[in-house]
Design a protein around this motif. Structure first.
Motif, PDB file in Angstrom:
ATOM      1  N   ASP A 177      40.217  53.295  39.332  1.00 53.27           N
ATOM      2  CA  ASP A 177      38.884  52.757  39.079  1.00 53.27           C
ATOM      3  C   ASP A 177      38.926  51.232  38.955  1.00 53.27           C
ATOM      4  OD1 ASP A 177      36.235  53.779  38.925  1.00 53.27           O
ATOM      5  OD2 ASP A 177      36.148  53.306  36.796  1.00 53.27           O
ATOM      6  N   PHE A 178      39.974  50.715  38.311  1.00 51.43           N
ATOM      7  CA  PHE A 178      40.189  49.262  38.274  1.00 51.43           C
ATOM      8  C   PHE A 178      40.322  48.716  39.700  1.00 51.43           C
ATOM      9  CE2 PHE A 178      41.757  50.132  33.953  1.00 51.43           C
ATOM     10  CZ  PHE A 178      41.455  48.981  33.247  1.00 51.43           C
ATOM     11  N   ILE A 179      41.166  49.394  40.480  1.00 52.43           N
ATOM     12  CA  ILE A 179      41.524  48.901  41.804  1.00 52.43           C
ATOM     13  C   ILE A 179      40.321  48.896  42.743  1.00 52.43           C
ATOM     14  CG2 ILE A 179      42.957  49.379  43.838  1.00 52.43           C
ATOM     15  CD1 ILE A 179      45.042  50.569  41.826  1.00 52.43           C
ATOM     16  N   VAL A 180      39.551  49.981  42.706  1.00 54.20           N
ATOM     17  CA  VAL A 180      38.367  50.088  43.571  1.00 54.20           C
ATOM     18  C   VAL A 180      37.384  48.952  43.293  1.00 54.20           C
ATOM     19  CG1 VAL A 180      36.299  51.482  43.970  1.00 54.20           C
ATOM     20  CG2 VAL A 180      38.532  52.570  43.992  1.00 54.20           C
ATOM     21  N   GLY A 181      37.111  48.719  42.013  1.00 55.92           N
ATOM     22  CA  GLY A 181      36.182  47.656  41.652  1.00 55.92           C
ATOM     23  C   GLY A 181      36.708  46.282  42.027  1.00 55.92           C
ATOM     24  N   PHE A 182      37.997  46.057  41.801  1.00 60.15           N
ATOM     25  CA  PHE A 182      38.626  44.775  42.114  1.00 60.15           C
ATOM     26  C   PHE A 182      38.539  44.478  43.610  1.00 60.15           C
ATOM     27  CE2 PHE A 182      42.554  42.253  42.990  1.00 60.15           C
ATOM     28  CZ  PHE A 182      42.295  41.159  42.170  1.00 60.15           C
ATOM     29  N   LYS A 183      38.868  45.470  44.427  1.00 57.11           N
ATOM     30  CA  LYS A 183      38.809  45.289  45.882  1.00 57.11           C
ATOM     31  C   LYS A 183      37.382  44.990  46.347  1.00 57.11           C
ATOM     32  CE  LYS A 183      42.722  48.109  47.476  1.00 57.11           C
ATOM     33  NZ  LYS A 183      43.097  49.324  48.235  1.00 57.11           N
ATOM     34  N   GLN A 184      36.412  45.716  45.791  1.00 54.02           N
ATOM     35  CA  GLN A 184      35.020  45.509  46.190  1.00 54.02           C
ATOM     36  C   GLN A 184      34.556  44.097  45.841  1.00 54.02           C
ATOM     37  OE1 GLN A 184      32.242  48.298  44.489  1.00 54.02           O
ATOM     38  NE2 GLN A 184      30.460  47.345  45.471  1.00 54.02           N
ATOM     39  N   GLY A 185      34.900  43.659  44.619  1.00 51.31           N
ATOM     40  CA  GLY A 185      34.501  42.317  44.207  1.00 51.31           C
ATOM     41  C   GLY A 185      35.112  41.248  45.094  1.00 51.31           C
ATOM     42  N   ALA A 186      36.387  41.392  45.407  1.00 48.05           N
ATOM     43  CA  ALA A 186      37.063  40.414  46.253  1.00 48.05           C
ATOM     44  C   ALA A 186      36.454  40.381  47.651  1.00 48.05           C
ATOM     45  CB  ALA A 186      38.554  40.737  46.333  1.00 48.05           C
ATOM     46  N   ALA A 187      36.108  41.556  48.178  1.00 46.48           N
ATOM     47  CA  ALA A 187      35.570  41.638  49.543  1.00 46.48           C
ATOM     48  C   ALA A 187      34.178  41.032  49.659  1.00 46.48           C
ATOM     49  CB  ALA A 187      35.550  43.089  50.003  1.00 46.48           C
ATOM     50  N   THR A 188      33.444  40.945  48.556  1.00 45.84           N
ATOM     51  CA  THR A 188      32.127  40.297  48.621  1.00 45.84           C
ATOM     52  C   THR A 188      32.268  38.793  48.838  1.00 45.84           C
ATOM     53  OG1 THR A 188      31.989  39.962  46.217  1.00 45.84           O
ATOM     54  CG2 THR A 188      31.086  42.014  47.096  1.00 45.84           C
ATOM     55  N   VAL A 189      33.416  38.246  48.482  1.00 45.92           N
ATOM     56  CA  VAL A 189      33.672  36.813  48.660  1.00 45.92           C
ATOM     57  C   VAL A 189      34.347  36.555  50.005  1.00 45.92           C
ATOM     58  CG1 VAL A 189      34.867  34.785  47.722  1.00 45.92           C
ATOM     59  CG2 VAL A 189      33.890  36.487  46.175  1.00 45.92           C
ATOM     60  N   VAL A 190      35.397  37.337  50.289  1.00 41.41           N
ATOM     61  CA  VAL A 190      36.156  37.214  51.546  1.00 41.41           C
ATOM     62  C   VAL A 190      36.303  38.619  52.126  1.00 41.41           C
ATOM     63  CG1 VAL A 190      38.275  36.406  52.628  1.00 41.41           C
ATOM     64  CG2 VAL A 190      37.446  35.274  50.559  1.00 41.41           C
ATOM     65  N   PRO A 191      35.452  38.993  53.077  1.00 41.59           N
ATOM     66  CA  PRO A 191      35.446  40.378  53.574  1.00 41.59           C
ATOM     67  C   PRO A 191      36.789  40.898  54.070  1.00 41.59           C
ATOM     68  CG  PRO A 191      33.498  39.211  54.330  1.00 41.59           C
ATOM     69  CD  PRO A 191      34.369  38.182  53.674  1.00 41.59           C
ATOM     70  N   ILE A 193      39.848  39.983  53.022  1.00 41.67           N
ATOM     71  CA  ILE A 193      40.920  39.596  52.106  1.00 41.67           C
ATOM     72  C   ILE A 193      41.991  40.687  52.038  1.00 41.67           C
ATOM     73  CG2 ILE A 193      39.867  40.585  50.014  1.00 41.67           C
ATOM     74  CD1 ILE A 193      40.794  37.912  48.607  1.00 41.67           C
ATOM     75  N   GLN A 194      43.237  40.273  51.895  1.00 40.06           N
ATOM     76  CA  GLN A 194      44.356  41.206  51.780  1.00 40.06           C
ATOM     77  C   GLN A 194      44.653  41.466  50.300  1.00 40.06           C
ATOM     78  OE1 GLN A 194      47.834  40.185  54.171  1.00 40.06           O
ATOM     79  NE2 GLN A 194      46.549  38.989  55.565  1.00 40.06           N
ATOM     80  N   VAL A 195      44.651  42.723  49.928  1.00 43.63           N
ATOM     81  CA  VAL A 195      44.912  43.105  48.531  1.00 43.63           C
ATOM     82  C   VAL A 195      46.131  44.019  48.487  1.00 43.63           C
ATOM     83  CG1 VAL A 195      43.980  44.104  46.411  1.00 43.63           C
ATOM     84  CG2 VAL A 195      42.431  42.993  48.050  1.00 43.63           C
ATOM     85  N   GLN A 196      47.240  43.502  47.980  1.00 42.65           N
ATOM     86  CA  GLN A 196      48.416  44.346  47.761  1.00 42.65           C
ATOM     87  C   GLN A 196      48.195  45.178  46.499  1.00 42.65           C
ATOM     88  OE1 GLN A 196      52.321  42.240  47.941  1.00 42.65           O
ATOM     89  NE2 GLN A 196      51.086  40.419  48.356  1.00 42.65           N
ATOM     90  N   VAL A 197      48.566  46.455  46.549  1.00 45.85           N
ATOM     91  CA  VAL A 197      48.514  47.316  45.370  1.00 45.85           C
ATOM     92  C   VAL A 197      49.920  47.865  45.136  1.00 45.85           C
ATOM     93  CG1 VAL A 197      47.540  49.385  44.325  1.00 45.85           C
ATOM     94  CG2 VAL A 197      46.100  47.920  45.774  1.00 45.85           C
ATOM     95  N   ILE A 198      50.469  47.555  43.961  1.00 46.85           N
ATOM     96  CA  ILE A 198      51.840  47.945  43.644  1.00 46.85           C
ATOM     97  C   ILE A 198      51.849  48.681  42.310  1.00 46.85           C
ATOM     98  CG2 ILE A 198      54.196  47.126  43.248  1.00 46.85           C
ATOM     99  CD1 ILE A 198      53.448  44.586  44.796  1.00 46.85           C
ATOM    100  N   PHE A 199      52.505  49.844  42.265  1.00 44.31           N
ATOM    101  CA  PHE A 199      52.594  50.634  41.038  1.00 44.31           C
ATOM    102  C   PHE A 199      53.990  50.508  40.424  1.00 44.31           C
ATOM    103  CE2 PHE A 199      49.221  52.785  43.429  1.00 44.31           C
ATOM    104  CZ  PHE A 199      48.214  52.763  42.487  1.00 44.31           C
ATOM    105  N   ILE A 200      54.002  50.325  39.114  1.00 44.94           N
ATOM    106  CA  ILE A 200      55.256  50.217  38.368  1.00 44.94           C
ATOM    107  C   ILE A 200      55.881  51.595  38.152  1.00 44.94           C
ATOM    108  CG2 ILE A 200      56.278  49.464  36.177  1.00 44.94           C
ATOM    109  CD1 ILE A 200      53.775  47.566  35.958  1.00 44.94           C
ATOM    110  N   GLY A 201      55.024  52.583  37.882  1.00 43.86           N
ATOM    111  CA  GLY A 201      55.501  53.936  37.596  1.00 43.86           C
ATOM    112  C   GLY A 201      55.411  54.293  36.135  1.00 43.86           C
TER     113      GLY A 201
END
Length: 336
Positions: A177-191, A193-201
């Motif tokens: 849910d964090f990630i989805v919102g973050f990506k959407q917000g970033a894309a409104t500025v730069v459609p 934009i590259q968003v890396q998603v990395i999980f620690i585990g």
């Protein structure tokens, strides 16, 4: 000399915790609230934010207690929850992340006991569930990250390339849910934009979080969003050591690395806890239901590092917030 095993220490800690609960019970009849934790204080994030709510309630005369436990000792989490439920000493029992199965087992055995379950949901008649619109707060974080990554004039540590990252604890629905919102917000500025998603585990390995953050930055990320609980301290340090930007989470983490942390996305855990105690105390809590705290009711928000984020950029982010609050823009969610 015979050593005591870690498992035996956990049992002793549970017994001592139960004894302390009984010993701490005062003679006077005060409204009381206890928090059964699956972690420790000192994370400068989620748990410390939660504590602020109990501290505020304590000033109002509420008797409170926070039962900390090792994040690697689920047996103790269950023992503590059973101990406070069996004691009959608490008007309301709070618990949160990682405690779903434990609460599902214990709460039905104590139908007259009231529980508040935050950052998760459990449909039982004596449980008030509390969730947060972290997707909405993360939307604002995404807007800020995209601006900071591409605006070298105002954010000189950025390369100017549209590249950002999320380093997260585990691949769970609430984290998505964090990630989805973050990506959407970033894309409104730069459609594009590259968003890396990395999980620690996990949510506790700060060293691994640090290493993964350095990797994300080596791969071009100008801004890294911390969504990793206690492990997130490693993310913030990793960004600072690489001389790039980061965005904190849960509590105001701006001061930890003030030259690098642009802002923090607050999940106002403490506000919701304080509010929930007031509702229970006033007989207005809707047990068996779910209450959501978002941008509109100050359940989430973005607090800026004023030394790094100029007024013109704040205005852009605040304009995005206004669209969410007035319903003009709907933030996507991982929960369907």
């Amino acid at each position: 000399m015979r050593l005591i095993s870690k498992g035996m220490l956990g049992v002793f800690a549970g017994i001592l915790g139960t004894m302390a609960l009984v010993a701490a019970a005062p003679a006077e009849d005060k409204f009381s609230a206890v928090y059964v934790m699956s972690d420790n204080l000192g994370d400068m994030g989620f748990n410390d934010n939660a504590k602020t709510g109990f501290d505020r309630a304590q000033k109002d005369g509420v008797r409170t207690r926070l039962l900390q436990a090792s994040p690697t000792d689920p047996q103790l989490w269950r023992q503590n929850l059973e101990a406070v439920s069996n004691s009959g000493e608490w008007n309301v029992i709070f618990t949160g992340p990682n405690m779903h199965d434990n609460l599902a087992a214990v709460a039905p055995q104590h139908p007259d006991q009231k529980y508040v379950f935050f950052d998760d949901q459990l449909d039982l008649p004596n449980v008030l569930s509390v969730k947060y619109a972290q997707n909405e707060g993360s939307y604002l974080a995404g807007v800020l990250a995209a601006v900071a990554a591409t605006d070298k004039a105002n954010f000189p540590l950025s390369s100017g390339e549209p590249k950002i990252a999320v380093v997260a604890g585990m691949d769970l629905p609430v984290i998505q849910d964090f990630i989805v919102g973050f990506k959407q917000g970033a894309a409104t500025v730069v459609p594009d934009i590259q968003v890396q998603v990395i999980f620690i585990g996990n949510f506790n390995d700060a060293q691994k979080a640090y290493d993964l953050t350095k990797t994300a930055i080596e791969n071009g990320a100008n801004v890294v969003y911390n969504v990793a609980g206690p492990a997130g301290l490693g993310i913030l340090k990793g960004a600072a050591d690489a001389n790039r930007y980061a965005i904190g989470v849960d509590s105001d983490q701006n001061g930890l690395h003030p030259k690098n942390v642009l802002a923090s996305m607050l999940k106002q855990i403490g506000n919701s806890i304080y509010d929930s105690i007031g509702q229970v105390r006033g007989g207005k809590a809707e047990f068996g239901k779910l209450k959501i705290y978002g941008l509109a009711n100050e359940g989430v928000g973005l607090v800026y590092n004023d030394a790094l984020v100029p007024a013109s950029v704040k205005a852009k982010v605040d304009a995005a917030k206004a669209k969410v609050v007035n319903g003009e823009l709907k933030v996507e969610t991982a929960f369907k």
